[in-house]
Write a protein that holds these residues in place. Structure first.
Motif, short mmCIF file in Angstrom:
data_model
loop_
_atom_site.label_atom_id
_atom_site.label_comp_id
_atom_site.label_asym_id
_atom_site.label_seq_id
_atom_site.Cartn_x
_atom_site.Cartn_y
_atom_site.Cartn_z
N PRO A 1 20.43 77.49 30.89
CA PRO A 1 19.68 78.48 31.43
C PRO A 1 19.94 79.65 30.92
CG PRO A 1 21.38 77.02 32.99
CD PRO A 1 21.45 76.76 31.67
N GLU B 1 19.11 83.79 31.50
CA GLU B 1 18.90 85.05 32.58
C GLU B 1 17.87 85.83 32.12
OE1 GLU B 1 20.56 85.27 35.54
OE2 GLU B 1 21.55 83.37 35.08
N SER C 1 15.95 86.93 37.22
CA SER C 1 15.55 85.36 37.40
C SER C 1 16.43 84.73 36.42
CB SER C 1 14.01 85.37 36.98
OG SER C 1 13.27 86.05 37.75
N THR C 2 16.40 83.44 36.73
CA THR C 2 17.08 82.46 35.65
C THR C 2 16.11 81.32 35.29
OG1 THR C 2 19.24 82.69 36.93
CG2 THR C 2 18.78 80.60 35.57
N TYR D 1 11.89 75.58 34.97
CA TYR D 1 12.09 75.86 36.17
C TYR D 1 12.71 77.23 36.28
CZ TYR D 1 12.05 70.86 37.55
OH TYR D 1 11.65 69.82 37.79
N ARG E 1 14.11 80.42 38.84
CA ARG E 1 14.94 80.90 40.10
C ARG E 1 15.02 82.22 40.27
NH1 ARG E 1 17.92 78.27 43.96
NH2 ARG E 1 18.29 76.36 42.35
N ARG E 2 14.16 82.52 41.46
CA ARG E 2 14.11 84.15 41.58
C ARG E 2 14.96 84.47 42.93
NH1 ARG E 2 8.63 83.00 39.95
NH2 ARG E 2 8.30 84.03 37.72
N GLN F 1 13.79 83.27 46.72
CA GLN F 1 12.83 82.10 46.55
C GLN F 1 13.52 81.06 46.26
OE1 GLN F 1 10.00 83.50 43.89
NE2 GLN F 1 9.38 85.47 45.10
N ASP F 2 12.59 80.02 46.53
CA ASP F 2 13.09 78.37 45.98
C ASP F 2 12.96 78.29 44.74
OD1 ASP F 2 13.76 77.86 48.60
OD2 ASP F 2 11.88 76.95 48.95
N LEU F 3 13.54 77.40 44.03
CA LEU F 3 13.52 76.99 42.57
C LEU F 3 11.91 76.58 42.41
CD1 LEU F 3 14.93 76.55 39.80
CD2 LEU F 3 15.43 74.19 40.74
N THR F 4 11.23 76.98 41.24
CA THR F 4 9.81 76.62 41.18
C THR F 4 9.59 76.05 39.75
OG1 THR F 4 9.23 78.76 41.01
CG2 THR F 4 8.86 78.03 42.90
#
Length: 109
Positions: free
Chosen positions: A24, A26, A30-31, A68, A70-71, A74-77
């Motif tokens: 991951p 950063e 966002s990740t 992927y 992650r904000r 918000q959901d993981l998109t």
């Protein structure tokens, strides 16, 4: 030679998921988790002669397909890498077109 191929296979096998999903990262708030498709190929050979002839080789391909994301709130998109998708889709569309042409010609007969 087979011993070398077995040793290489044993070293590559545990990589598995770690080679498809990156660490991951950063970026701001966002990740991002990068995703790729990887495949490997190895080969070996030898000759029955006593002159020590033989050979071997290997190769690998990594195709970044997206990430992927992650904000906060918000959901993981999953966000695809459009350039990679186009690169992969062009040969697939070409082959599908060739098959379709041959199928139509066969059905006309």
């Amino acid at each position: 030679m087979t011993n070398i191929v077995t040793q290489i296979a044993d070293k590559v096998r545990p990589v598995g998921v770690a080679s498809n999903y990156g660490d991951p990262v950063e970026v701001g708030d966002s990740t991002l988790i990068p995703v790729s498709v990887n495949w490997y190929g190895f080969g070996g050979g030898s000759d029955a002669d006593e002159d020590g002839a033989g050979g071997g080789g290997g190769g690998a391909v990594a195709l970044p397909v997206g990430a992927y994301v992650r904000r906060p709130g918000q959901d993981l998109t999953f966000e695809p890498n459009v350039i990679s998708l186009l690169t992969v889709s062009i040969p697939v569309i070409w082959v599908a077109g060739k098959v379709l042409v041959k199928l139509i010609r066969a059905l006309k007969k």
